[in-house]
Design a protein around this motif. Sequence first.
Motif, PDB file in Angstrom:
ATOM      1  N   PRO A 279      -5.962  -4.561  -6.727  1.00 36.77           N
ATOM      2  CA  PRO A 279      -4.999  -5.564  -6.253  1.00 36.77           C
ATOM      3  C   PRO A 279      -3.793  -4.883  -5.602  1.00 36.77           C
ATOM      4  O   PRO A 279      -3.266  -3.897  -6.130  1.00 36.77           O
ATOM      5  CB  PRO A 279      -4.595  -6.297  -7.531  1.00 36.77           C
ATOM      6  N   GLY A 280      -3.390  -5.380  -4.459  1.00 37.58           N
ATOM      7  CA  GLY A 280      -2.235  -4.824  -3.771  1.00 37.58           C
ATOM      8  C   GLY A 280      -2.582  -3.897  -2.630  1.00 37.58           C
ATOM      9  O   GLY A 280      -1.736  -3.621  -1.783  1.00 37.58           O
ATOM     10  N   LEU A 281      -3.819  -3.407  -2.588  1.00 36.64           N
ATOM     11  CA  LEU A 281      -4.214  -2.552  -1.471  1.00 36.64           C
ATOM     12  C   LEU A 281      -4.426  -3.413  -0.227  1.00 36.64           C
ATOM     13  O   LEU A 281      -5.103  -4.439  -0.280  1.00 36.64           O
ATOM     14  CB  LEU A 281      -5.495  -1.790  -1.801  1.00 36.64           C
ATOM     15  N   GLU A 282      -3.876  -2.974   0.896  1.00 39.18           N
ATOM     16  CA  GLU A 282      -4.013  -3.730   2.138  1.00 39.18           C
ATOM     17  C   GLU A 282      -5.077  -3.168   3.057  1.00 39.18           C
ATOM     18  O   GLU A 282      -5.798  -3.926   3.703  1.00 39.18           O
ATOM     19  CB  GLU A 282      -2.667  -3.794   2.858  1.00 39.18           C
ATOM     20  N   THR A 283      -5.182  -1.841   3.151  1.00 40.07           N
ATOM     21  CA  THR A 283      -6.202  -1.258   4.028  1.00 40.07           C
ATOM     22  C   THR A 283      -6.831  -0.041   3.371  1.00 40.07           C
ATOM     23  O   THR A 283      -6.165   0.733   2.690  1.00 40.07           O
ATOM     24  CB  THR A 283      -5.615  -0.825   5.392  1.00 40.07           C
ATOM     25  N   LEU A 284      -8.143   0.103   3.588  1.00 40.53           N
ATOM     26  CA  LEU A 284      -8.892   1.274   3.149  1.00 40.53           C
ATOM     27  C   LEU A 284      -9.651   1.807   4.361  1.00 40.53           C
ATOM     28  O   LEU A 284     -10.477   1.092   4.944  1.00 40.53           O
ATOM     29  CB  LEU A 284      -9.858   0.917   2.030  1.00 40.53           C
TER      30      LEU A 284
END
Length: 328
Positions: free
Chosen positions: A91-96
């Motif tokens: 949760p909280g990750l925007e881009t990988l």
Amino acid sequence: MKPSPPLDPLGRTIDYLRISVTDQCNERCLYCRPAGYRGWSARPEHLTAAEILGVAQAAIRIGFRHFRLTGGEPLLRPDLLEIASGLSALPGLETLSLSTNGTRLASTAGALRQAGVQSVNLSLDAIQPDRYRQITGGSWAEFWEGFQAVLRAGFKTVKLNCVLLRGINEEELRPLAHFAAEHQIPIRFIELMPLSLLQQARTDLFLSAAEAKEIISGGQNLPALPDHRPGHGPARYFRDPSSGAVIGFIGALTTPDFCDSCNKMRLTADGKIRPCLGQHGEIDLREALRNQTQDAEELLRQALANKPRDHDFTRGYEPARPMTALGG
């Protein structure tokens, strides 16, 4: 509620962590992995998948938003899909994102997309097969198969990266721009940084971004695209009128304000947090975590506090280990 992205001592927003999962590579790019380099022989030197995810969770807790998986060649790591899936679920990750030489993507591109990887950067320093092999020691045919697979997989963004090499790939620059235009993806031309242990790679081979721009444009003006931001890196983009290509230039050595917009730190495969690619300072996160002397969040904040104003590349920087050991 998401925490605000962290700031370094200069007030720059640092919300981008490049995570190296291995120092090993199946190619031998002269600017990255010198002949004879074997990396760490002991597997325990690398962070485990669980340790990587633990660091990533700590990074998100203090406000990091963007992760990139790098190497070496990250696709050599057997548990890469496990790592990617774990990161994408945080949760909280925007881009990988993922950086790769592309030669192993033919069989893995679809699985990577399903694991949550959103964008891919592919290294491409030449189109001519013989020159490609001269620079990388690898196979153009394998790259081409991987490239086609990544386009089919439906990633949000695909970009090409080319390292500028005087006397080696000047004649490739215009064909590379046309190749990028043909496939409707941006390409970035990157100044050679003094991160090879070979002295020649830090002197004779250096080609500036300004010279590359002249070669690509034929002396014509390349209109700037100041609002074009297909990723989270430092490239400055232009449009090539002759091909229609969107071209980025990363001039780490010749752009005076290059570091003003820096937004990243690096986690090396052996567990070091490196606030700046162009300075030697590192914090040994792996040993602190395994000995339970400090937690990852505390060490990340310490690294942020140690982030310098700019790199030392133009001040006699001498690499202690090659690029493949630091994370691309």
